[in-house]
Design a protein around this motif. Structure first.
Motif, PDB file in Angstrom:
ATOM      1  N   ARG A   1       0.845  -1.198   0.000  1.00  0.00           N
ATOM      2  CA  ARG A   1       0.000   0.000   0.000  1.00  0.00           C
ATOM      3  C   ARG A   1       0.875   1.241   0.000  1.00  0.00           C
TER       4      ARG A   1
ATOM      5  N   ASP B   1      -3.177   5.716   1.998  1.00  0.00           N
ATOM      6  CA  ASP B   1      -4.304   5.161   2.754  1.00  0.00           C
ATOM      7  C   ASP B   1      -5.087   6.284   3.426  1.00  0.00           C
TER       8      ASP B   1
ATOM      9  N   ALA C   1      -7.618   4.651  -1.116  1.00  0.00           N
ATOM     10  CA  ALA C   1      -6.501   3.743  -0.842  1.00  0.00           C
ATOM     11  C   ALA C   1      -5.888   3.345  -2.175  1.00  0.00           C
TER      12      ALA C   1
ATOM     13  N   PHE D   1       0.564  -0.401   6.217  1.00  0.00           N
ATOM     14  CA  PHE D   1      -0.817  -0.157   6.648  1.00  0.00           C
ATOM     15  C   PHE D   1      -0.855   0.532   8.010  1.00  0.00           C
TER      16      PHE D   1
END
Length: 314
Positions: free
Chosen positions: A29, A32, A41, A298
């Motif tokens: 990722r 976010d 995201a 995350f």
């Protein structure tokens, strides 16, 4: 193009790409919901972006919202050097039932990605979810580390990634259960990509809640169980609805009855505001491991909660 979203996404992309290269991570990722005005995201799968747009906190008419979506699409395209029209972009709203698994109406091509030396099939366009939940990368690694010689059970298995990791970790056998034909076929594809022995690593398409009801009569025991159920499901194929807040204690107790003496249950879910009803559980030891299971990329949010639950030894 020099919007706050463009600047943040560019900076994040550079930072997390370097981080991923150092660690040999191919899917990760990069953004976010960092900026409240851009509740988006952005994940990267083998260099290709996948965008999820969440419900906004402000009111906007259709024209204004479409303009905003166009800006998001063009910004991500610019940062990744892609044509905005080819971008995989999903608009997510609060889901009920199995809507999170529904088709988007696009076909999409299979993309093979790697994770810890294993291969997985993903599709960035065809479904709201891609086939590999990146927030459980660490959890899969923990399961793999614990799997040597273990009998492994994967409940609500989605596309079987936990089972692939367990097999790679040396599980003596595994049983992978899910109600969806689509996702069991997807699991089979992942098994085949990794050369798993289908006589030892089995797939069954079942209503998991009904299976848990019947399982004690089968007399099987498992050393390691993963249960990551949907927050809610009212699939017409199920005999009853599933609500993880309402039903989790019953499900955990059923799993405790299936564990071997020193077995472990990984229980996880992503229900907002979830509360574990420890006082409704059969005698057991409960350890929350959420901090260990949420990956660094995350770290700006908490995409799930996770526990290891162990039987009290007889």
């Amino acid at each position: 193009m020099n919007s706050p979203f463009h600047n943040r996404l560019s900076k994040n992309f550079r930072h997390w790409s370097k981080w991923a290269r150092r660690r040999g991570v191919e899917c990760f990722r990069v953004y976010d919901r960092d900026i409240p005005e851009y509740p988006v995201a952005v994940d990267v799968y083998a260099g290709i972006p996948h965008v999820q747009v969440y419900e906004t906190r402000w009111e906007a008419d259709d024209a204004a919202y479409d303009t905003w979506l166009k800006e998001v699409r063009e910004t991500v395209g610019a940062v990744f050097g892609l044509s905005p029209e080819t971008l995989a972009m999903k608009v997510r709203r609060r889901q009920k039932g199995t809507e999170q698994y529904e088709k988007t109406g696009q076909e999409g091509d299979e993309l093979i990605v790697s994770e810890d030396g294993l291969r997985f099939s993903v599709n960035l366009h065809a479904y709201l979810d891609t086939g590999l939940f990146l927030d459980h990368r660490q959890t899969r690694a923990m399961v793999r580390e614990r799997s040597q010689g273990k009998r492994f059970l994967n409940l609500f298995a989605y596309t079987g990634s936990f089972s692939v990791h367990a097999a790679a970790g040396g599980a003596s056998e595994s049983l992978t259960l899910d109600l969806s034909r689509t996702y069991q076929e997807w699991s089979l594809r992942n098994f085949q990509l990794n050369g798993l022995d289908l006589t030892r690593h089995r797939l069954e398409r079942v209503d998991v809640m009904q299976w848990l009801e019947d399982a004690p009569r089968l007399g099987r025991r498992y050393d390691l169980i993963v249960m990551d159920p949907p927050s809610f499901s009212n699939s017409k194929k199920m005999t009853a609805t599933l609500d993880v807040q309402r039903d989790h204690a019953w499900m955990i107790n059923r799993c405790l009855g299936l564990l071997s003496a020193r077995g472990e249950l990984f229980f996880s879910n992503n229900r907002r505001g979830f509360k574990l009803y420890e006082n409704e559980l059969a005698p057991c030891r409960v350890e929350e491991i959420t901090r260990q299971t949420v990956p660094e990329d995350f770290g700006r949010g908490r995409p799930h909660r996770c526990w290891i639950i162990r039987r009290l030894e007889d």
